[in-house]
Scaffold this motif. Structure first.
Motif, mmCIF file in Angstrom:
data_model
loop_
_atom_site.group_PDB
_atom_site.id
_atom_site.type_symbol
_atom_site.label_atom_id
_atom_site.label_comp_id
_atom_site.label_asym_id
_atom_site.label_seq_id
_atom_site.Cartn_x
_atom_site.Cartn_y
_atom_site.Cartn_z
ATOM 1 N N ASP A 23 -16.826 -21.406 22.504
ATOM 2 C CA ASP A 23 -15.899 -20.280 22.575
ATOM 3 C C ASP A 23 -16.531 -19.125 23.353
ATOM 4 O O ASP A 23 -17.687 -19.173 23.766
ATOM 5 N N SER A 24 -15.745 -18.058 23.526
ATOM 6 C CA SER A 24 -16.203 -16.915 24.317
ATOM 7 C C SER A 24 -17.424 -16.247 23.701
ATOM 8 O O SER A 24 -18.309 -15.769 24.423
ATOM 9 N N ASP A 25 -17.483 -16.198 22.368
ATOM 10 C CA ASP A 25 -18.629 -15.565 21.710
ATOM 11 C C ASP A 25 -19.919 -16.328 22.006
ATOM 12 O O ASP A 25 -20.974 -15.724 22.248
ATOM 13 N N PHE A 26 -19.828 -17.646 21.989
ATOM 14 C CA PHE A 26 -21.001 -18.472 22.288
ATOM 15 C C PHE A 26 -21.488 -18.201 23.706
ATOM 16 O O PHE A 26 -22.687 -17.973 23.944
ATOM 17 N N HIS A 27 -20.566 -18.214 24.661
ATOM 18 C CA HIS A 27 -20.942 -17.997 26.060
ATOM 19 C C HIS A 27 -21.381 -16.558 26.315
ATOM 20 O O HIS A 27 -22.240 -16.314 27.169
ATOM 21 N N GLN A 28 -20.811 -15.599 25.561
ATOM 22 C CA GLN A 28 -21.225 -14.210 25.733
ATOM 23 C C GLN A 28 -22.664 -14.020 25.291
ATOM 24 O O GLN A 28 -23.450 -13.324 25.950
ATOM 25 N N GLU A 29 -23.030 -14.658 24.188
ATOM 26 C CA GLU A 29 -24.413 -14.571 23.722
ATOM 27 C C GLU A 29 -25.360 -15.179 24.747
ATOM 28 O O GLU A 29 -26.445 -14.639 25.006
ATOM 29 N N THR A 30 -24.949 -16.298 25.332
ATOM 30 C CA THR A 30 -25.774 -16.925 26.365
ATOM 31 C C THR A 30 -25.927 -16.005 27.573
ATOM 32 O O THR A 30 -27.031 -15.859 28.124
ATOM 33 N N LEU A 31 -24.831 -15.386 28.004
ATOM 34 C CA LEU A 31 -24.881 -14.491 29.163
ATOM 35 C C LEU A 31 -25.727 -13.258 28.864
ATOM 36 O O LEU A 31 -26.462 -12.771 29.733
ATOM 37 N N ASP A 32 -25.645 -12.742 27.648
ATOM 38 C CA ASP A 32 -26.489 -11.604 27.278
ATOM 39 C C ASP A 32 -27.968 -11.985 27.369
ATOM 40 O O ASP A 32 -28.809 -11.185 27.799
ATOM 41 N N ASN A 33 -28.277 -13.212 26.977
ATOM 42 C CA ASN A 33 -29.657 -13.692 27.101
ATOM 43 C C ASN A 33 -30.062 -13.834 28.566
ATOM 44 O O ASN A 33 -31.214 -13.585 28.930
ATOM 45 N N LEU A 34 -29.107 -14.250 29.394
ATOM 46 C CA LEU A 34 -29.373 -14.339 30.835
ATOM 47 C C LEU A 34 -29.711 -12.961 31.397
ATOM 48 O O LEU A 34 -30.644 -12.824 32.205
ATOM 49 N N LYS A 35 -28.987 -11.945 30.988
ATOM 50 C CA LYS A 35 -29.260 -10.591 31.468
ATOM 51 C C LYS A 35 -30.671 -10.154 31.087
ATOM 52 O O LYS A 35 -31.387 -9.544 31.896
ATOM 53 N N LYS A 36 -31.076 -10.478 29.867
ATOM 54 C CA LYS A 36 -32.434 -10.123 29.437
ATOM 55 C C LYS A 36 -33.467 -10.873 30.275
ATOM 56 O O LYS A 36 -34.485 -10.296 30.680
ATOM 57 N N ALA A 37 -33.202 -12.140 30.526
ATOM 58 C CA ALA A 37 -34.145 -12.943 31.310
ATOM 59 C C ALA A 37 -34.256 -12.419 32.734
ATOM 60 O O ALA A 37 -35.345 -12.408 33.320
ATOM 61 N N VAL A 38 -33.143 -11.983 33.306
ATOM 62 C CA VAL A 38 -33.151 -11.426 34.662
ATOM 63 C C VAL A 38 -33.992 -10.157 34.713
ATOM 64 O O VAL A 38 -34.789 -9.950 35.632
ATOM 65 N N ARG A 39 -33.836 -9.323 33.708
ATOM 66 C CA ARG A 39 -34.634 -8.094 33.677
ATOM 67 C C ARG A 39 -36.122 -8.404 33.501
ATOM 68 O O ARG A 39 -36.974 -7.769 34.124
ATOM 69 N N ASN A 40 -36.411 -9.372 32.668
ATOM 70 C CA ASN A 40 -37.815 -9.703 32.396
ATOM 71 C C ASN A 40 -38.508 -10.332 33.604
ATOM 72 O O ASN A 40 -39.677 -10.065 33.878
ATOM 73 N N THR A 41 -37.780 -11.210 34.306
ATOM 74 C CA THR A 41 -38.381 -11.920 35.440
ATOM 75 C C THR A 41 -38.182 -11.190 36.759
ATOM 76 O O THR A 41 -38.840 -11.522 37.742
ATOM 77 N N ARG A 42 -37.253 -10.237 36.778
ATOM 78 C CA ARG A 42 -36.894 -9.519 38.012
ATOM 79 C C ARG A 42 -36.462 -10.508 39.100
ATOM 80 O O ARG A 42 -36.793 -10.366 40.271
ATOM 81 N N LYS A 43 -35.715 -11.515 38.676
ATOM 82 C CA LYS A 43 -35.160 -12.496 39.608
ATOM 83 C C LYS A 43 -33.639 -12.427 39.532
ATOM 84 O O LYS A 43 -33.053 -12.475 38.449
ATOM 85 N N LEU A 44 -33.033 -12.336 40.685
ATOM 86 C CA LEU A 44 -31.584 -12.208 40.774
ATOM 87 C C LEU A 44 -30.911 -13.519 40.386
ATOM 88 O O LEU A 44 -31.398 -14.608 40.690
ATOM 89 N N CYS A 45 -29.781 -13.428 39.695
ATOM 90 C CA CYS A 45 -29.040 -14.632 39.309
ATOM 91 C C CYS A 45 -27.554 -14.304 39.279
ATOM 92 O O CYS A 45 -27.143 -13.289 38.716
ATOM 93 N N ALA A 46 -26.752 -15.155 39.900
ATOM 94 C CA ALA A 46 -25.310 -14.980 39.907
ATOM 95 C C ALA A 46 -24.687 -15.747 38.742
ATOM 96 O O ALA A 46 -25.314 -16.610 38.129
ATOM 97 N N VAL A 47 -23.423 -15.428 38.452
ATOM 98 C CA VAL A 47 -22.705 -16.050 37.338
ATOM 99 C C VAL A 47 -21.487 -16.797 37.872
ATOM 100 O O VAL A 47 -20.694 -16.243 38.634
ATOM 101 N N MET A 48 -21.366 -18.066 37.474
ATOM 102 C CA MET A 48 -20.228 -18.892 37.868
ATOM 103 C C MET A 48 -19.460 -19.334 36.630
ATOM 104 O O MET A 48 -20.044 -19.885 35.695
ATOM 105 N N PHE A 49 -18.156 -19.087 36.632
ATOM 106 C CA PHE A 49 -17.282 -19.548 35.554
ATOM 107 C C PHE A 49 -16.579 -20.816 36.013
ATOM 108 O O PHE A 49 -15.914 -20.829 37.044
ATOM 109 N N ASP A 50 -16.744 -21.892 35.240
ATOM 110 C CA ASP A 50 -16.128 -23.170 35.578
ATOM 111 C C ASP A 50 -14.852 -23.329 34.754
ATOM 112 O O ASP A 50 -14.910 -23.377 33.519
ATOM 113 N N THR A 51 -13.716 -23.382 35.422
ATOM 114 C CA THR A 51 -12.443 -23.477 34.714
ATOM 115 C C THR A 51 -12.274 -24.853 34.080
ATOM 116 O O THR A 51 -12.857 -25.841 34.515
ATOM 117 N N VAL A 52 -11.431 -24.904 33.056
ATOM 118 C CA VAL A 52 -11.093 -26.183 32.427
ATOM 119 C C VAL A 52 -10.072 -26.921 33.276
ATOM 120 O O VAL A 52 -10.207 -28.113 33.546
#
Length: 599
Positions: free
Chosen positions: A114-143
């Motif tokens: 669900d959206s909450d699960f993916h939001q938590e994952t994306l929030d973790n991605l944001k933290k990882a990007v800040r920690n590593t200082r590596k740029l990362c884009a986000v792709m949403f895959d439709t059903v």
């Protein structure tokens, strides 16, 4: 096939095969040693009797300041890697490892979770990007129009070869070894005896124990009776189904997809939409119309996912409308005869290359879902995709639920880097110029000239200034052998309600294009635009990656210097290197060559 048509640098040096390709960033600083190999080859290489003597010298590497970001692996390969985040790869520590291994785009698959699960994952991605200082884009895959089977009981379902199972639209029935409820009421009206249907959690080829191959035997009213062709155990709560060669009358962008985009997508400023089961150009137009009504998402790029015969038949018109193409070889590999799959890949990649639009290849190292090494065929498959001109490799189950997500990205990145070393850029450049024809458009001419100049002077990098990213993509179209540093200059825009800067989307979207490495200029920079606190409040920074320039000087030269400093820190630029710069000065587009020691 004539040798001149092979996009392969010839001859391949024997020494290049024997050299270690293990990057030292995989080792701890305490383990890093400077290795020097000296190869001496004697004998006749063609006879197979050649002898190679190897001399190895070892010296401790100088210590690195742990407080500074590690530049290693920043430009390890030109080909981009898209990783699907899920249960095996959603914590901050693992995502940091994925970014350091080479992942540049994170894919979110809403077929499950669900959206909450993916939001938590994306929030973790944001933290990882800040920690590593590596740029990362986000792709949403439709059903999209995906056929789904819900296993409400969650108990494993054992299907035995030569037994029968019924596919039914009755959602009230419990999934079992004799009945599978499917979400498409019209299935019985579109299939016929002898048709093939595959069912599985993710990998459904009929060759592994987690998916099943069904043959339609009889249509019984709204139900479809099938013969099980291989024994399998289906585990989990959701299975996907694919009816080979059968058109499905469901909308490409479902109501569920629209809701997720309107809420989760807007909240997180998604960079790409992977439009599943794209069948017509109109599918892309409708998706773009939906995005145009959602604020900043008008900037989101649409990658059409070609995964059935319908999409293949309308490939040319889809390519014109889409921003990029994803060759979904999983589903399409079922629709097509096995001997035709490679032809589709080569033809589709060629069309994308000539159009200058990024092409992503999927399903390359399926075995790494459960094993730490790819098969020899898979390793060769990855390399061939690079040699065919693919911009990126998309990993699905391997990183989503696989046992070795970090190892998968590491190995794929290494294979890509090795293939890039023997990619015949000279032949590719000539073919592309010929395909474009004359007279060239102004910007196309500038882009091709920049690549040609970079090749002739053996430049370390090409630096391009852009606002929309178009100039950078045109340079990437010619597949230069050196990295392209893309300096994205933000533009101030208004929707008559508020002012905002563009640039963040355009920078991250370069991360799906082979050879492009973006940097976002600071809009407070006097050379970019006037600095006001009101404008600064609307800076479209999403993942909080570092902006390129924080200096107070007011010329493009100062921005260029910061870009070159970044290249030096990353180890791709050194003293006395030549750099090709492509930028606009006034109303003129300029390609210039500079010596690094001047900066």
């Amino acid at each position: 096939m004539q040798a001149s048509h092979l996009l392969l640098e010839e001859p391949i040096r024997l020494a290049s095969i024997l050299e270690s390709s293990t990057p030292d960033e995989l080792l701890d600083d305490s383990q890093i040693l400077q290795l020097q190999f000296a190869f001496t080859t004697t004998g006749d290489p063609l006879s197979g009797q050649d002898r190679v003597d190897v001399k190895l010298s070892v010296a401790p590497a100088p210590p690195r300041d742990p407080s500074q970001p590690n530049p290693k692996n920043a430009f390890s390969s030109m080909t981009k890697i898209i990783g699907t985040l899920g249960p095996s790869s959603r914590d901050v520590e693992t995502i940091e490892k994925l970014l350091n291994a080479g992942m540049s785009v994170a894919r979110f698959d809403f077929s499950w979770g669900d959206s909450d699960f993916h939001q938590e994952t994306l929030d973790n991605l944001k933290k990882a990007v800040r920690n590593t200082r590596k740029l990362c884009a986000v792709m949403f895959d439709t059903v999209g129009p995906e056929l789904q089977i819900i296993n409400k009981g969650e108990a494993p379902i054992n299907l035995v070869v030569d037994e029968f199972v019924v596919l039914t639209p009755d959602a009230t029935q419990q999934a079992s070894s004799t009945t599978l409820p499917v979400n498409y009421p019209e299935l019985a009206s579109v299939v016929k005896p002898k048709d093939t249907i595959f069912v599985g959690q993710y990998l459904f080829t009929g060759s592994e124990s987690t998916s099943v191959w069904l043959e339609v035997m009889e249509v019984q009213g709204p139900n479809v009776k099938c013969l099980v062709k291989n024994s399998a155990t289906l585990t989990g709560t959701l299975f996907t189904a694919h009816a080979a060669g059968v058109p499905v009358g469901l909308p490409t962008l479902s109501d569920f997809d629209k809701e997720v985009i309107s809420k989760w997508g807007v909240k997180n400023s998604i960079d790409f939409i992977s439009l599943s089961y794209t069948r017509h150009a109109e599918d892309v137009r409708q998706a773009r119309l939906h995005l145009s009504k959602l604020g900043d998402l008008y900037q989101t790029q649409i990658f059409a996912k070609i995964e059935n015969i319908e999409g293949l038949k309308h490939f040319d018109e889809i390519l014109k409308e889409a921003d990029g193409i994803i060759l979904s070889r999983g589903n399409l590999g079922i629709d097509l005869p096995p001997e035709k799959v490679f032809l589709f890949q080569k033809a589709a990649l060629h069309k994308c290359n000539m159009a200058g639009k990024p092409a992503i290849v999927t399903r390359v190292v399926d075995s790494m879902t459960d094993t730490p090494r790819p098969t020899r065929a898979e390793a060769t498959d990855v390399a061939n995709a690079v040699l065919d001109g693919a911009d990126g490799i998309l990993l699905g189950a391997e990183t989503l639920r696989g046992l070795y997500p970090v190892e998968t990205i590491t190995i794929v990145q290494k294979i890509c880097a090795e293939a890039e070393k023997v990619f015949n850029q000279a032949v590719f450049f000539k073919k592309t110029v010929k395909a474009v024809g004359e007279p060239m458009a102004h910007l196309e001419s500038i882009a091709s000239s920049a690549v040609r100049a970079g090749t002739k002077v053996r430049a370390s990098v090409i630096v391009v200034f852009t606002s929309s990213g178009r100039a950078a993509r045109l340079i990437a179209k010619y597949k230069p052998s050196m990295p392209v540093l893309v300096v994205v200059i933000p533009k101030l825009t208004t929707n008559h309600l508020r002012w905002s800067f563009t640039g963040a989307f355009q920078a991250r979207q370069c991360l799906a294009v082979r050879g492009l490495f973006p940097m976002l200029a600071d809009p407070r920079h006097p050379a970019v635009g006037s600095e006001t606190r009101e404008k600064e409040e609307h800076r479209p920074v999403n993942l909080q990656y570092p902006t390129m320039a924080e200096s107070s000087t007011s010329t493009n030269e100062s921005i260029l210097k910061v870009a070159l400093d970044h290249g030096k820190a990353a180890g791709i630029i050194k003293a006395h290197d030549r750099i090709v710069v492509c930028q606009k000065v006034g109303d003129s587009s300029v390609v210039k060559i500079i010596e690094l020691d001047a900066y």
